[in-house]
Scaffold this active site. Structure first.
Site, PDB file in Angstrom:
ATOM      1  N   LYS A  27     -13.295 -10.472  -5.070  1.00 47.33           N
ATOM      2  CA  LYS A  27     -13.425 -10.514  -3.595  1.00 47.33           C
ATOM      3  C   LYS A  27     -14.447 -11.647  -3.628  1.00 47.33           C
ATOM      4  CE  LYS A  27     -11.676  -7.706  -0.908  1.00 47.33           C
ATOM      5  NZ  LYS A  27     -10.737  -7.720   0.744  1.00 47.33           N
ATOM      6  N   SER A  62     -15.804  -3.580 -10.544  1.00 50.81           N
ATOM      7  CA  SER A  62     -15.153  -4.085 -10.887  1.00 50.81           C
ATOM      8  C   SER A  62     -13.946  -5.420 -10.947  1.00 50.81           C
ATOM      9  CB  SER A  62     -14.685  -2.535  -9.549  1.00 50.81           C
ATOM     10  OG  SER A  62     -14.167  -3.196  -9.234  1.00 50.81           O
ATOM     11  N   TYR A  91     -11.583  -5.477  -8.941  1.00 47.54           N
ATOM     12  CA  TYR A  91     -11.367  -5.866  -7.946  1.00 47.54           C
ATOM     13  C   TYR A  91     -12.696  -6.658  -6.875  1.00 47.54           C
ATOM     14  CZ  TYR A  91     -11.862  -4.772  -2.694  1.00 47.54           C
ATOM     15  OH  TYR A  91     -12.656  -4.622  -1.046  1.00 47.54           O
ATOM     16  N   HIS A  92     -13.524  -5.690  -7.106  1.00 46.80           N
ATOM     17  CA  HIS A  92     -14.990  -6.780  -6.236  1.00 46.80           C
ATOM     18  C   HIS A  92     -14.548  -7.706  -6.704  1.00 46.80           C
ATOM     19  CE1 HIS A  92     -16.260  -2.174  -5.220  1.00 46.80           C
ATOM     20  NE2 HIS A  92     -16.435  -2.523  -4.310  1.00 46.80           N
ATOM     21  N   ARG A 150       1.488  -1.239  -0.434  1.00 45.51           N
ATOM     22  CA  ARG A 150       0.293  -0.092   0.231  1.00 45.51           C
ATOM     23  C   ARG A 150       1.165   1.662   0.129  1.00 45.51           C
ATOM     24  NH1 ARG A 150      -1.949   3.701  -0.982  1.00 45.51           N
ATOM     25  NH2 ARG A 150      -3.871   4.574  -0.834  1.00 45.51           N
ATOM     26  N   ARG A 183      -6.988  -3.159  -3.192  1.00 42.76           N
ATOM     27  CA  ARG A 183      -8.644  -3.001  -2.132  1.00 42.76           C
ATOM     28  C   ARG A 183      -9.459  -1.548  -2.995  1.00 42.76           C
ATOM     29  NH1 ARG A 183      -9.840   2.241  -1.281  1.00 42.76           N
ATOM     30  NH2 ARG A 183      -8.248   3.018   0.628  1.00 42.76           N
ATOM     31  N   THR A 205     -15.863  -7.793   0.751  1.00 39.84           N
ATOM     32  CA  THR A 205     -16.818  -6.145   0.749  1.00 39.84           C
ATOM     33  C   THR A 205     -18.704  -6.669   0.084  1.00 39.84           C
ATOM     34  OG1 THR A 205     -16.903  -4.000  -0.628  1.00 39.84           O
ATOM     35  CG2 THR A 205     -16.534  -6.305  -1.535  1.00 39.84           C
TER      36      THR A 205
HETATM   37  P1  NAD Z   1      -5.656  -0.980   2.833  1.00 45.28           P
HETATM   38  O1  NAD Z   1      -4.502  -1.444   1.308  1.00 45.28           O
HETATM   39  O2  NAD Z   1      -5.004   0.989   3.288  1.00 45.28           O
HETATM   40  O3  NAD Z   1      -4.453  -2.363   3.686  1.00 45.28           O
HETATM   41  C1  NAD Z   1      -3.676  -3.673   2.969  1.00 45.28           C
HETATM   42  C2  NAD Z   1      -3.276  -3.299   3.264  1.00 45.28           C
HETATM   43  O4  NAD Z   1      -2.655  -5.181   2.950  1.00 45.28           O
HETATM   44  C3  NAD Z   1      -1.779  -3.160   3.330  1.00 45.28           C
HETATM   45  O5  NAD Z   1      -0.783  -2.564   4.258  1.00 45.28           O
HETATM   46  C4  NAD Z   1      -1.045  -3.342   2.107  1.00 45.28           C
HETATM   47  O6  NAD Z   1       0.358  -3.397   2.332  1.00 45.28           O
HETATM   48  C5  NAD Z   1      -1.397  -4.786   2.796  1.00 45.28           C
HETATM   49  N1  NAD Z   1      -1.233  -6.149   1.075  1.00 45.28           N
HETATM   50  C6  NAD Z   1      -1.486  -6.281   0.587  1.00 45.28           C
HETATM   51  N2  NAD Z   1      -1.325  -7.171  -0.294  1.00 45.28           N
HETATM   52  C7  NAD Z   1      -0.683  -7.698   0.660  1.00 45.28           C
HETATM   53  C8  NAD Z   1       0.503  -9.328  -0.159  1.00 45.28           C
HETATM   54  N3  NAD Z   1      -0.292  -9.408  -1.244  1.00 45.28           N
HETATM   55  N4  NAD Z   1       0.700  -9.439   1.358  1.00 45.28           N
HETATM   56  C9  NAD Z   1       1.015  -8.547   2.088  1.00 45.28           C
HETATM   57  N5  NAD Z   1       0.581  -7.620   2.424  1.00 45.28           N
HETATM   58  C10 NAD Z   1      -0.024  -7.246   1.646  1.00 45.28           C
HETATM   59  O7  NAD Z   1      -6.298  -1.663   2.689  1.00 45.28           O
HETATM   60  P2  NAD Z   1      -7.770  -0.575   3.828  1.00 45.28           P
HETATM   61  O8  NAD Z   1      -8.565  -0.149   3.197  1.00 45.28           O
HETATM   62  O9  NAD Z   1      -7.215  -1.323   5.452  1.00 45.28           O
HETATM   63  O10 NAD Z   1      -9.005  -2.059   3.943  1.00 45.28           O
HETATM   64  C11 NAD Z   1      -7.833  -3.719   4.074  1.00 45.28           C
HETATM   65  C12 NAD Z   1      -9.066  -4.738   3.995  1.00 45.28           C
HETATM   66  O11 NAD Z   1     -10.349  -4.334   4.004  1.00 45.28           O
HETATM   67  C13 NAD Z   1      -9.727  -5.092   2.278  1.00 45.28           C
HETATM   68  O12 NAD Z   1      -9.169  -6.756   2.272  1.00 45.28           O
HETATM   69  C14 NAD Z   1     -10.788  -4.081   2.064  1.00 45.28           C
HETATM   70  O13 NAD Z   1     -10.396  -4.977  -0.017  1.00 45.28           O
HETATM   71  C15 NAD Z   1     -11.377  -4.077   2.495  1.00 45.28           C
HETATM   72  N6  NAD Z   1     -12.562  -3.387   2.855  1.00 45.28           N
HETATM   73  C16 NAD Z   1     -12.289  -2.056   2.954  1.00 45.28           C
HETATM   74  C17 NAD Z   1     -13.035  -1.036   3.512  1.00 45.28           C
HETATM   75  C18 NAD Z   1     -12.848   0.207   3.112  1.00 45.28           C
HETATM   76  O14 NAD Z   1     -13.850   1.646   2.637  1.00 45.28           O
HETATM   77  N7  NAD Z   1     -11.671   0.762   3.280  1.00 45.28           N
HETATM   78  C19 NAD Z   1     -14.255  -1.074   3.418  1.00 45.28           C
HETATM   79  C20 NAD Z   1     -15.019  -2.983   2.826  1.00 45.28           C
HETATM   80  C21 NAD Z   1     -13.596  -3.952   2.767  1.00 45.28           C
HETATM   81  N1  USQ Z   2     -18.410   8.503  -4.892  1.00 38.85           N
HETATM   82  C1  USQ Z   2     -18.783   9.270  -5.338  1.00 38.85           C
HETATM   83  N2  USQ Z   2     -17.787  10.071  -5.713  1.00 38.85           N
HETATM   84  C2  USQ Z   2     -16.637  10.192  -5.422  1.00 38.85           C
HETATM   85  C3  USQ Z   2     -16.505   8.849  -4.633  1.00 38.85           C
HETATM   86  C4  USQ Z   2     -17.737   8.245  -5.029  1.00 38.85           C
HETATM   87  O1  USQ Z   2     -20.135   9.412  -6.167  1.00 38.85           O
HETATM   88  O2  USQ Z   2     -16.049  11.245  -5.245  1.00 38.85           O
HETATM   89  C5  USQ Z   2     -19.457   6.844  -5.847  1.00 38.85           C
HETATM   90  C6  USQ Z   2     -19.085   5.644  -6.299  1.00 38.85           C
HETATM   91  O3  USQ Z   2     -19.343   6.004  -8.013  1.00 38.85           O
HETATM   92  C7  USQ Z   2     -19.172   4.534  -6.441  1.00 38.85           C
HETATM   93  C8  USQ Z   2     -19.910   5.053  -4.257  1.00 38.85           C
HETATM   94  O4  USQ Z   2     -19.133   6.554  -3.911  1.00 38.85           O
HETATM   95  O5  USQ Z   2     -21.208   4.451  -5.876  1.00 38.85           O
HETATM   96  C9  USQ Z   2     -18.512   4.117  -3.538  1.00 38.85           C
HETATM   97  O6  USQ Z   2     -17.611   4.262  -4.396  1.00 38.85           O
HETATM   98  P1  USQ Z   2     -16.252   4.416  -2.611  1.00 38.85           P
HETATM   99  O7  USQ Z   2     -14.429   4.605  -3.809  1.00 38.85           O
HETATM  100  O8  USQ Z   2     -16.239   4.716  -1.709  1.00 38.85           O
HETATM  101  O9  USQ Z   2     -16.075   2.902  -2.345  1.00 38.85           O
HETATM  102  P2  USQ Z   2     -15.589   1.580  -3.475  1.00 38.85           P
HETATM  103  O10 USQ Z   2     -15.135   1.691  -5.019  1.00 38.85           O
HETATM  104  O11 USQ Z   2     -17.198   0.721  -3.663  1.00 38.85           O
HETATM  105  O12 USQ Z   2     -14.992   0.645  -2.688  1.00 38.85           O
HETATM  106  C10 USQ Z   2     -15.000   1.286  -1.378  1.00 38.85           C
HETATM  107  C11 USQ Z   2     -13.062   0.492  -0.296  1.00 38.85           C
HETATM  108  C12 USQ Z   2     -12.697  -1.068  -1.219  1.00 38.85           C
HETATM  109  C13 USQ Z   2     -14.375  -1.230   0.053  1.00 38.85           C
HETATM  110  C14 USQ Z   2     -16.056  -0.933  -0.869  1.00 38.85           C
HETATM  111  C15 USQ Z   2     -16.702  -1.299   0.194  1.00 38.85           C
HETATM  112  O13 USQ Z   2     -11.919   0.967  -1.262  1.00 38.85           O
HETATM  113  O14 USQ Z   2     -11.910  -1.691  -0.574  1.00 38.85           O
HETATM  114  O15 USQ Z   2     -14.664  -2.886  -0.577  1.00 38.85           O
HETATM  115  O16 USQ Z   2     -15.254   0.415  -0.395  1.00 38.85           O
HETATM  116  S1  USQ Z   2     -18.452  -1.724  -0.960  1.00 38.85           S
HETATM  117  O17 USQ Z   2     -18.899  -0.486  -1.665  1.00 38.85           O
HETATM  118  O18 USQ Z   2     -19.384  -2.102  -0.515  1.00 38.85           O
HETATM  119  O19 USQ Z   2     -18.488  -2.609  -1.793  1.00 38.85           O
END
Ligand code: NAD
Ligand code: USQ
Length: 401
Positions: free
Chosen positions: A200, A194, A196-197, A50, A115, A159
């Protein structure tokens, strides 16, 4: 004690060994602190991927963050509790197995993935990287658990976006189906938005398979969009702060709206803003993980919780931020760079974590008590050029600037 007594032992909530994968990240670090404070023996795994994305994108966390070494040293100095660290890549299967064997956790909490949805949609290279990093990393974790100790409880961050926006109420992972007079319990159908999604979704299928075939126990936490930056423990010292992303690639919607309001920039609602999402305060994220660790799934069980506390359209989120902000805040509907429904049914079941005892924080409280002040303090660090979206879903080769 035989390993299968682990469930009973974990409910006591003391002396459980927890390995936090991705423990240097936004959510992993505060979770490691929360689990350590609760009396668990915690170790963190990370390869600092990250931090490298920051270098690639030319951006950095709004709130300054310390190295993992300084963070763990500070925590030890403040509390006397140690958090062990293992630096390595989950895509290296031998590293994952050796680390699991060396630490012998009772639970593994897995945050360690790429993520960002926009990052995964930049171009082929970034899509391939995302799916390789996430799917291969998780497979290596599953093999390590199966080989070292199948009783280890895997708590995996999934997610809400795995489900997409179906024209059905979203159940917690499983759906009871009746079709042509027959019934079955199937994984809830997924239609994510996406690459990414999608990674998951692939993880979830692999984990369910490992539970079914090897008898592993796992909790898949389908988490909504997280907001907030502080927990009670990260606030204890600036060196314990977690990251806070605001750029259009890694910044999540509510965190971005708060920064835009403080800077006097328009709140960028993509499209009409009718797209509805589950949301959750970072303080509730860390508590949900503790609850899942404390109440493990049964051997062979693939348990799913929908980890959110409120559901709101993007337009409602922008309105909530604009209303709570003490100054003037303008909301702007910009062309949506993504491909997503912005007028749809959305009703999610999220009772599992509440039944374990979660007491949610509400967005309206967090905005005023914590989020606006944090952003005010660090507003000079914002690079405004990073606010505008650059990644378009319909393009297969996006330029980042
Ligand atoms: P982040 O990117 O801040 O943290 C992820 C950490 O994992 C980082 O420190 C990165 O260096 C480490 N990492 C990634 N790949 C790796 C690998 N191959 N080996 C070792 N380390 C690795 O992300 P976050 O926002 O803390 O999210 C954490 C988790 O929660 C993710 O799986 C994300 O999909 C999920 N999630 C996040 C959100 C959100 O809004 N932030 C919402 C829903 C789900
Ligand atoms: N969006 C806006 N304006 C912005 C940014 C985003 O309207 O400036 C909208 C996007 O189009 C989307 C929603 O807000 O409809 C959410 O976007 P986001 O970037 O906040 O969230 P997302 O891309 O879905 O990803 C984030 C995290 C991811 C996690 C996910 C949870 O980065 O790691 O998995 O939220 S969820 O959305 O429930 O899948």
């Amino acid at each position: 004690m035989p390993r299968h007594d682990i469930g009973r032992r974990q409910k006591v909530g003391r002396d459980v060994r927890v390995l936090v994968l991705g423990g240097d990240g936004y959510l992993g670090w505060p979770t490691a602190l929360h689990l350590s404070e609760a009396g668990n023996d915690v170790a963190v795994v990370d390869n600092f991927l990250r931090r490298r994305y920051d270098e690639e994108l030319g951006v950095c966390s709004l709130v300054p963050i310390e190295s993992l070494e300084v963070r763990t040293r500070t925590w030890h100095a403040l509390t006397g509790r140690r958090i062990e660290t293992f630096v390595g890549d989950l895509c290296d299967g031998d590293f994952v197995t050796e680390t699991t064997r060396a630490f012998r956790p009772d639970a593994i909490v897995h945050f360690a993935e790429q993520r960002s949805a926009p990052y995964s949609m930049i171009d082929r290279e970034h899509a391939v990287h995302t799916q390789h990093n996430n799917v291969v990393g998780t497979l290596n974790v599953l093999y390590a658990i199966a080989e070292v100790d199948p009783a280890i409880h895997l708590v995996k961050l999934g997610t809400m976006g795995e489900y997409g926006t179906p024209n059905l109420d979203i159940e917690e992972g499983w759906l009871d189906v009746e079709h042509k007079g027959r019934t079955d319990r199937v994984l809830f159908p997924k239609r994510p938005g996406s690459f990414y999604h999608l990674s998951k979704v692939h993880d979830s299928h692999n984990i369910e398979f490992a539970c079914r075939v090897w008898g592993l126990r796992a909790t898949d936490l389908n988490q909504g969009v997280v907001y907030g930056q502080q927990t009670e423990l990260t606030e204890r010292d600036p060196a314990l702060a977690t990251r806070f992303d605001y750029d259009a690639v890694f910044g999540t919607v509510l965190n971005r709206f708060v920064i835009q309001a403080v800077l006097g920039e328009p709140l960028t609602v993509y499209g009409s803003g009718g797209q509805t999402r589950g949301i959750i305060d970072i303080r509730d994220t860390v508590e949900c993980i503790r609850l899942a660790v404390t109440h493990p799934a049964q051997p062979g069980e693939f348990r799913v919780f929908n980890q959110l506390t409120e559901q709101m359209s993007v337009h409602e989120m922008a309105k909530a931020v604009a209303t709570a902000f003490p100054g003037a805040a303008e909301v702007e509907n910009v062309e949506n760079p993504r491909v997503e429904a912005d007028s749809h049914h959305y009703n999610v079941v999220f009772t599992g974590l509440r039944s374990l005892g979660l007491q949610p924080h509400l967005l309206s409280d967090t905005l005023i008590t914590s989020l606006f002040p944090v952003v005010e303090r660090h507003r000079d660090r914002v690079d405004r050029a990073m606010l505008a979206p650059t990644v378009r879903w319909r393009s297969t080769a996006n330029a980042l600037r």
